[in-house]
Design an enzyme around this catalytic site. Structure first.
Site, PDB file in Angstrom:
ATOM      1  N   GLN A   1     -57.429 -11.060  39.437  1.00 32.27           N
ATOM      2  CA  GLN A   1     -58.402 -10.111  38.903  1.00 32.27           C
ATOM      3  C   GLN A   1     -59.039 -10.651  37.616  1.00 32.27           C
ATOM      4  OE1 GLN A   1     -59.296  -7.111  40.451  1.00 32.27           O
ATOM      5  NE2 GLN A   1     -60.867  -6.969  38.877  1.00 32.27           N
TER       6      GLN A   1
ATOM      7  N   LYS B   1     -57.369  -1.413  45.148  1.00 28.87           N
ATOM      8  CA  LYS B   1     -57.236  -2.422  46.208  1.00 28.87           C
ATOM      9  C   LYS B   1     -55.864  -2.306  46.876  1.00 28.87           C
ATOM     10  CE  LYS B   1     -60.509  -5.450  43.861  1.00 28.87           C
ATOM     11  NZ  LYS B   1     -60.720  -6.582  42.932  1.00 28.87           N
TER      12      LYS B   1
ATOM     13  N   ASP C   1     -61.250 -13.673  47.846  1.00 28.91           N
ATOM     14  CA  ASP C   1     -62.382 -13.274  47.003  1.00 28.91           C
ATOM     15  C   ASP C   1     -63.597 -14.169  47.298  1.00 28.91           C
ATOM     16  OD1 ASP C   1     -62.219 -11.036  45.431  1.00 28.91           O
ATOM     17  OD2 ASP C   1     -61.165 -12.019  43.777  1.00 28.91           O
TER      18      ASP C   1
END
Ligand code: NAD
Length: 293
Positions: free
Chosen positions: A97, A53, A120
């Site tokens: 994460q 990412k 997200d």
């Protein structure tokens, strides 16, 4: 006919489009979009995902920050870090994460993220807005799937879609998205999961199958009908001594037997995975737009 829904190629195109937009923003005197990622602990797969990412941010001209925290960090300390990012004027969006260590409550963490920076799309505010077809951040993997189907002009209107898996990050949101009254939607969605009886009955009748369960090679050719469209979300590391890394990445779909019957299919790797990262970048660009509006 080429049956492959090529997520790698499509994601590269999306990144090029984003780069052009970033160059324009900078030429207009704005700072570049900035994505931050919090990684707790040393999990190898999570580190690989986050690193990818961060690298992708570089490719499109975004700024990125990787905040690595020890496995032993307390929940309170982690929440403090999140608070800092919530109020930072330098950061447009951030992700935490998953998975988090067991002593940290995922739900508390999720709720502590500002919905405006939740690139997200996991915060209930964004999830609810998505379900109501309102402006929101859409979770990156489902967003990537929609984007891929759209760019290949796949018509879902009135089709029978089966989603395998009902997780909050893939199965549930994609089931909502594909039934919404939108261009890449309007399909009749059935969600099957670990408690479903006669799963094959549903998959055999499906026009489109999105598989997100995480069992390598689960969906076989004799479980689908001719002409089916397959989106394979699964990513599982399977031991493979012939590979340099010692493992191979496998999808949920037994590719060779399903390929025979499919009209379109996403490969693993090179399908949904790269689209997920491209979508995270799109969400970050959107967050940046909000911050300069
Ligand atoms: P999860 O473990 O949270 O959910 C799995 C779902 O599959 C559950 O809802 C469960 O009911 C269902 N399931 C499990 N076994 C089943 C069975 N035998 N029959 C029917 N249903 C069954 O997983 P997740 O987070 O949704 O991820 C699913 C897979 O997708 C994993 O392999 C994960 O690594 C992968 N993934 C890929 C991306 C990407 O970018 N490509 C992103 C997220 C997740």
């Amino acid at each position: 006919m080429n049956k492959i829904l090529d997520g790698k190629k499509t994601s590269l195109r999306i990144k090029e489009e984003i780069k052009i937009k970033v160059d324009k923003l900078i030429s207009e005197g704005h700072r570049p979009p900035h994505l931050a990622a919090i990684l707790v602990g040393e999990d190898g797969a999570s580190l690989t995902y986050v690193t990818n990412k961060v690298l992708s941010c570089k490719q499109v001209g975004f700024k990125s920050s990787l905040i690595r925290l020890p496995e032993s960090i307390s929940e309170d300390e982690l929440l403090k870090e999140i608070k800092k990012l919530n109020v930072s004027e330098e950061i447009d969006g951030f992700i935490v994460q998953l998975p988090l260590p067991n002593h940290i409550d995922d739900e508390k963490v999720l709720l502590s993220i500002s919905a405006d920076k939740d690139v997200d799309g996991f915060h209930p505010e964004n999830f609810g807005r998505m379900a109501l077809n309102m402006e929101s951040f859409i979770p990156a993997t489902p967003f990537g799937i929609i984007e891929l189907l759209e760019r290949y002009n796949i018509d879902l209107n009135g089709k029978d879609t089966v989603i395998i898996g009902r997780s909050n990050i893939v199965g549930r949101p994609i089931s909502i998205l594909l039934s919404r009254k939108t261009k890449i939607g309007n399909s009749t969605v059935t969600v099957v999961h670990s408690r479903t009886k006669k799963l094959e009955f549903y998959t055999k009748n499906a026009d489109i199958i999105v598989s997100a369960l995480g069992v390598p090679g689960f969906l076989k050719g004799d479980m689908v009908k001719d002409g089916v469209i397959i989106v394979d979300v699964g990513i599982t590391r399977v031991k493979d001594s012939s590979k340099k890394k010692g493992y191979a990445i496998k999808g949920d779909v037994d590719f060779d037997s399903v390929y025979e019957k499919a009209s379109y299919i996403t490969p693993v790797p090179g399908g949904v995975g790269p689209m997920t990262i491209a979508s995270l970048l799109l969400n970050t660009l959107k967050a940046h737009k909000k911050s300069i509006a």
